[in-house]
Design an enzyme around this catalytic site. Structure first.
Site, mmCIF file in Angstrom:
data_model
loop_
_atom_site.group_PDB
_atom_site.id
_atom_site.type_symbol
_atom_site.label_atom_id
_atom_site.label_comp_id
_atom_site.label_asym_id
_atom_site.label_seq_id
_atom_site.Cartn_x
_atom_site.Cartn_y
_atom_site.Cartn_z
ATOM 1 N N GLU A 47 0.871 -1.181 0.000
ATOM 2 C CA GLU A 47 0.000 0.000 0.000
ATOM 3 C C GLU A 47 0.916 1.242 0.000
ATOM 4 O O GLU A 47 1.967 1.241 0.645
ATOM 5 C CB GLU A 47 -0.826 -0.009 1.306
ATOM 6 C CG GLU A 47 -1.678 1.213 1.546
ATOM 7 C CD GLU A 47 -2.268 1.239 2.973
ATOM 8 O OE1 GLU A 47 -1.583 0.818 3.933
ATOM 9 O OE2 GLU A 47 -3.421 1.684 3.109
ATOM 10 N N ASN A 110 -7.241 5.967 -1.734
ATOM 11 C CA ASN A 110 -6.125 5.065 -1.449
ATOM 12 C C ASN A 110 -6.319 3.869 -2.393
ATOM 13 O O ASN A 110 -7.240 3.068 -2.202
ATOM 14 C CB ASN A 110 -6.189 4.653 0.027
ATOM 15 C CG ASN A 110 -4.988 3.841 0.447
ATOM 16 O OD1 ASN A 110 -4.256 3.320 -0.385
ATOM 17 N ND2 ASN A 110 -4.790 3.734 1.751
ATOM 18 N N LYS A 127 -9.519 1.597 -1.822
ATOM 19 C CA LYS A 127 -9.700 1.047 -0.469
ATOM 20 C C LYS A 127 -11.058 1.428 0.123
ATOM 21 O O LYS A 127 -11.411 2.619 0.164
ATOM 22 C CB LYS A 127 -8.562 1.556 0.421
ATOM 23 C CG LYS A 127 -8.517 0.979 1.827
ATOM 24 C CD LYS A 127 -7.241 1.475 2.511
ATOM 25 C CE LYS A 127 -7.065 0.943 3.916
ATOM 26 N NZ LYS A 127 -5.787 1.423 4.507
ATOM 27 N N GLU A 146 -6.364 8.557 7.629
ATOM 28 C CA GLU A 146 -6.827 8.131 6.293
ATOM 29 C C GLU A 146 -8.230 8.623 6.000
ATOM 30 O O GLU A 146 -8.546 9.034 4.885
ATOM 31 C CB GLU A 146 -6.800 6.602 6.191
ATOM 32 C CG GLU A 146 -5.444 6.053 5.862
ATOM 33 C CD GLU A 146 -5.527 4.595 5.533
ATOM 34 O OE1 GLU A 146 -6.070 4.225 4.485
ATOM 35 O OE2 GLU A 146 -5.031 3.801 6.353
ATOM 36 N N CYS A 172 -4.641 -3.112 2.896
ATOM 37 C CA CYS A 172 -4.344 -3.024 4.334
ATOM 38 C C CYS A 172 -5.510 -3.386 5.250
ATOM 39 O O CYS A 172 -5.833 -4.539 5.425
ATOM 40 C CB CYS A 172 -3.768 -1.656 4.677
ATOM 41 S SG CYS A 172 -2.931 -1.703 6.273
ATOM 42 N N ASN A 197 0.400 -1.118 5.241
ATOM 43 C CA ASN A 197 1.306 -0.296 6.051
ATOM 44 C C ASN A 197 0.804 -0.438 7.477
ATOM 45 O O ASN A 197 -0.043 0.348 7.900
ATOM 46 C CB ASN A 197 1.177 1.185 5.670
ATOM 47 C CG ASN A 197 2.088 1.605 4.545
ATOM 48 O OD1 ASN A 197 3.216 1.983 4.761
ATOM 49 N ND2 ASN A 197 1.566 1.548 3.335
HETATM 50 N N1 CDV Z 1 -2.964 1.354 6.693
HETATM 51 C C1 CDV Z 1 -3.860 0.693 7.436
HETATM 52 O O1 CDV Z 1 -4.964 0.414 6.982
HETATM 53 N N2 CDV Z 1 -3.499 0.424 8.706
HETATM 54 C C2 CDV Z 1 -4.349 -0.252 9.656
HETATM 55 C C3 CDV Z 1 -4.132 0.138 11.102
HETATM 56 C C4 CDV Z 1 -4.076 1.540 11.371
HETATM 57 C C5 CDV Z 1 -5.203 -0.506 11.979
HETATM 58 C C6 CDV Z 1 -4.157 -1.752 9.598
HETATM 59 O O2 CDV Z 1 -5.153 -2.454 9.482
HETATM 60 O O3 CDV Z 1 -3.050 -2.238 9.767
#
Ligand code: CDV
Length: 315
Positions: A47, A110, A127, A146, A172, A197
């Protein structure tokens, strides 16, 4: 008959605050070249693979945020990645910050794209599950903005015919929710590409006791098994902008087993030879056509949060 592909998680170490796009693109190309030496057909990058993960910072002015966004994909700066992929005949998944539109009507997402072995974008995903706050909260130990910097993805969970199979994309936080995988599986997805990330530690969560990696893996392992799909999950790793990232890029088989995993927190290629036909036994076992009962699951789409118990006979 086996449908073999050699796939890779192209993990990235931290991206520096002033690291220019061409330098990052050169790192991505180096991973593609290594992937070629290992006979890969597809590399999944993280990501936001072109920039640091800026939503952990409060940036008041939109003009300052926009340096992290791509207004064209490919652009003059990212085109060398597409050209290298085509020259090497390797496809890739790339996460990045997407801006579309002009003037007062710019929308920001995203996003990830799926690019085939001739450098053509064959799919795009935006996303859906954006974590964090829509507004800056100075009381938090770690910002995650975000929901402030992006709009919710508006493309649903599409599936693309590519790499000899059906491929879906997630980003993510999506990986922690069961619904996206099932929506992809109902379209026959056999392989899910996912970049992330994730901080190694999240203050103010129930994960202070060494459960971070477990909570990273357990939803993906369950989803791979329950939906009969491969998952390639790729991290941004190492210490970026003062935040330790969890790393742990991996490949998960339709059995739910982790079959390949990163060992470090820098740029690293995690390769795995996968058989897309290995999904079939699991898809047959769950046999959605015969055993799913959508009429009993209505609450899943009718209700967002927790409400009162249903009356007898209601679904
Ligand atoms: N970039 C993300 O989506 N991070 C989220 C954190 C912040 C909960 C993750 O699911 O890892």
């Amino acid at each position: 008959m086996a449908r073999m592909q050699t796939v890779a998680a192209g993990q990235l170490g931290p991206i520096g605050p002033d690291e220019a796009r061409p330098r990052v693109v050169a790192r991505l190309i180096a991973l593609l070249e290594e992937a070629k030496r290992r006979s890969c057909t597809l590399v999944v990058f993280p990501e936001m693979a072109l920039t640091p993960f800026f939503p952990r910072r409060w940036i008041p002015r939109q003009t300052d945020r926009d340096r992290y966004f791509e207004f064209d994909m490919p652009s003059p700066e990212t085109r060398p990645l597409f050209e290298a992929a085509a020259a090497l005949n390797i496809g890739f998944y790339l996460g990045y910050c997407e801006a579309v539109g002009e003037g007062q009507d710019i929308r920001r997402y995203n996003t990830s794209v799926l690019v085939d072995g001739v450098g053509r974008i064959v799919g795009k995903y935006r996303k859906v599950h954006l974590p964090g706050n829509a507004e800056y909260d100075p009381t938090l130990k770690l910002q995650h903005l975000e929901a402030c910097y992006f709009e919710d993805g508006d493309l649903g969970f599409p599936v693309f015919e590519a790499f000899a199979g059906r491929v879906g994309m997630l980003i993510c936080n999506d990986r922690r929710w069961p619904e996206p995988y099932r929506v992809l599986a109902l379209q026959g997805a056999e392989l899910v590409c996912l970049g992330y990330n994730s901080p190694a530690f999240l203050p103010d969560t129930p994960e202070q006791n060494g459960l971070r990696t477990f909570h990273h893996l357990v939803p993906m392992q369950a989803a791979a098994y329950q939906n009969g799909m491969w998952i390639v999950a790729t991290a941004k790793a190492g210490r970026e902008d003062g935040c330790d990232m969890m790393g742990q890029s991996c490949v998960i088989a339709p059995s739910g087993e982790v079959v390949a995993r990163a060992t470090g927190v820098g740029d690293e290629l995690v390769t795995c030879r996968i058989d897309l036909d290995a999904t079939k036994a699991y898809k047959r076992f769950f046999d959605f056509d015969t055993y799913r009962r959508p009429q009993a699951y209505r609450l899943i789409v009718d209700r967002q949060g927790v409400g009162p118990p249903l009356s007898r006979g209601e679904t």
